[in-house]
Design an enzyme around this catalytic site. Sequence first.
Site, short mmCIF file in Angstrom:
data_model
loop_
_atom_site.label_atom_id
_atom_site.label_comp_id
_atom_site.label_asym_id
_atom_site.label_seq_id
_atom_site.Cartn_x
_atom_site.Cartn_y
_atom_site.Cartn_z
CG ASP A 9 -1.61 1.28 1.47
OD1 ASP A 9 -2.35 1.68 0.56
OD2 ASP A 9 -1.43 1.91 2.53
CE1 TYR A 11 -0.25 9.13 -1.72
CE2 TYR A 11 -1.92 7.68 -2.63
CZ TYR A 11 -0.97 8.67 -2.79
OH TYR A 11 -0.75 9.18 -4.04
NE ARG A 40 -5.05 7.56 5.44
CZ ARG A 40 -4.87 6.89 4.32
NH1 ARG A 40 -5.11 7.44 3.15
NH2 ARG A 40 -4.41 5.65 4.33
CB SER A 117 -1.73 3.09 -4.26
OG SER A 117 -2.27 4.31 -3.80
CG ASN A 118 -7.74 3.17 -2.39
OD1 ASN A 118 -8.05 2.18 -3.06
ND2 ASN A 118 -8.16 3.36 -1.15
#
Lengths: 228, 228
Positions: A9, A11, A40, A117-118
Amino acid sequence: MAIQAILFDAYGTLFDVYSIGRLADKLFPGQGDALAALWRAKQIEYTQLRTLCSTYKPFWEVTQDALVFSCKKLGLNLDLDAQQALMSQYAKLSPFPECLSVLQQLRAQGLRLAILSNGNSQMLEAVVKAAGMQALFNHVLSVDSVQKYKTAPEAYQIGTDMLGTGAKNILFVSSNCWDVCGATWFGYKAFWVNRAGAPMEELGVTPYGQGSSLADLPAFVEHEREHS
Amino acid sequence: MAIQAILFDAYGTLFDVYSIGRLADKLFPGQGDALAALWRAKQIEYTQLRTLCSTYKPFWEVTQDALVFSCKKLGLNLDLDAQQALMSQYAKLSPFPECLSVLQQLRAQGLRLAILSNGNSQMLEAVVKAAGMQALFNHVLSVDSVQKYKTAPEAYQIGTDMLGTGAKNILFVSSNCWDVCGATWFGYKAFWVNRAGAPMEELGVTPYGQGSSLADLPAFVEHEREHS
């Protein structure tokens, strides 16, 4: 079979999202931590809601929406300069201090490394480049290609598709406990980087491995390979 | 076409989930509000994660998991007595003060009324009965029948299936802004009961209607009927 690749991942795991709190605190004295935390949380919530309802929108935009909401909620006056300053931090987030040397060690151990990752590709390329990590990753993968955010199985499947091996041969590394749960449910061996010493989410999942920073990874992988 | 039926969310909309904070504060002095807020946030987060990953578990159990996590996170020692005391509150949550009279007015306006909730049927039946509201609802519907929580479209569709009319003829009422967004994306006319005067979530949704309590509903429906 032993671990052949590591999927990270981005972030919160490789890059320090909470470092934004320092800039936020300069802009909104005394409110930086509260803004960083709410921003967040909303960012993640919005990705989940949009995935549940098939209303995907790229992560950069979702991140901006979450910032706007968080400032409204906290009563902070977000002008365009402040918005641009905070958003541009996302393109140059600091990696955690141990990150670079750990990635180099893992490469030296013969592992393939990738990011899943998103973040949309443009964001990811910018932050990886700013950290000087381009050469370390075999793949930098974004959920943007399936228009669904983690923890949707379709998002996790990008990793197995691109690495061309089963989820059981891949160690999925995240500092986000919900991500560790989603990855485990998908079938990955998941390693939780629990920097804050937080309790495990009560979702019936036991992570395959756990450590207090990325620095615990090389020894964990070495041990796992010797015993598999 | 005018509104023919009203579909209510239950927890937070008809029944006051934050009233649990008072009991929580007796058990953990000074921490009641923090526990109630985190418990509620985790409860919702767990429903979303379990829906994204197809790992459904009934709401009663998810609620208990969220309580256990929240106490661990806040460093509170949750013994079995405290756990049972807090969980049993869910079966007898107070309705908001205006609730009963508003439901009676809406019935008198000729509307069909129903509940569509994440709660499993046993929980819903208990809380509706404790509030003396059984006779007011045509249906008390639980997402349990589709094993997906809101905001999944399959969860919202239970309402249109059971009411036997299109989503556009149904006013979906919720105090949870994420629920208002999910319902709107599904196709309902959604009314946001914004008790706290919170800012709208930045999800690109404008609610069909909005009020500060359920007491704003009868006039809103009346006005909408006269102008449709």
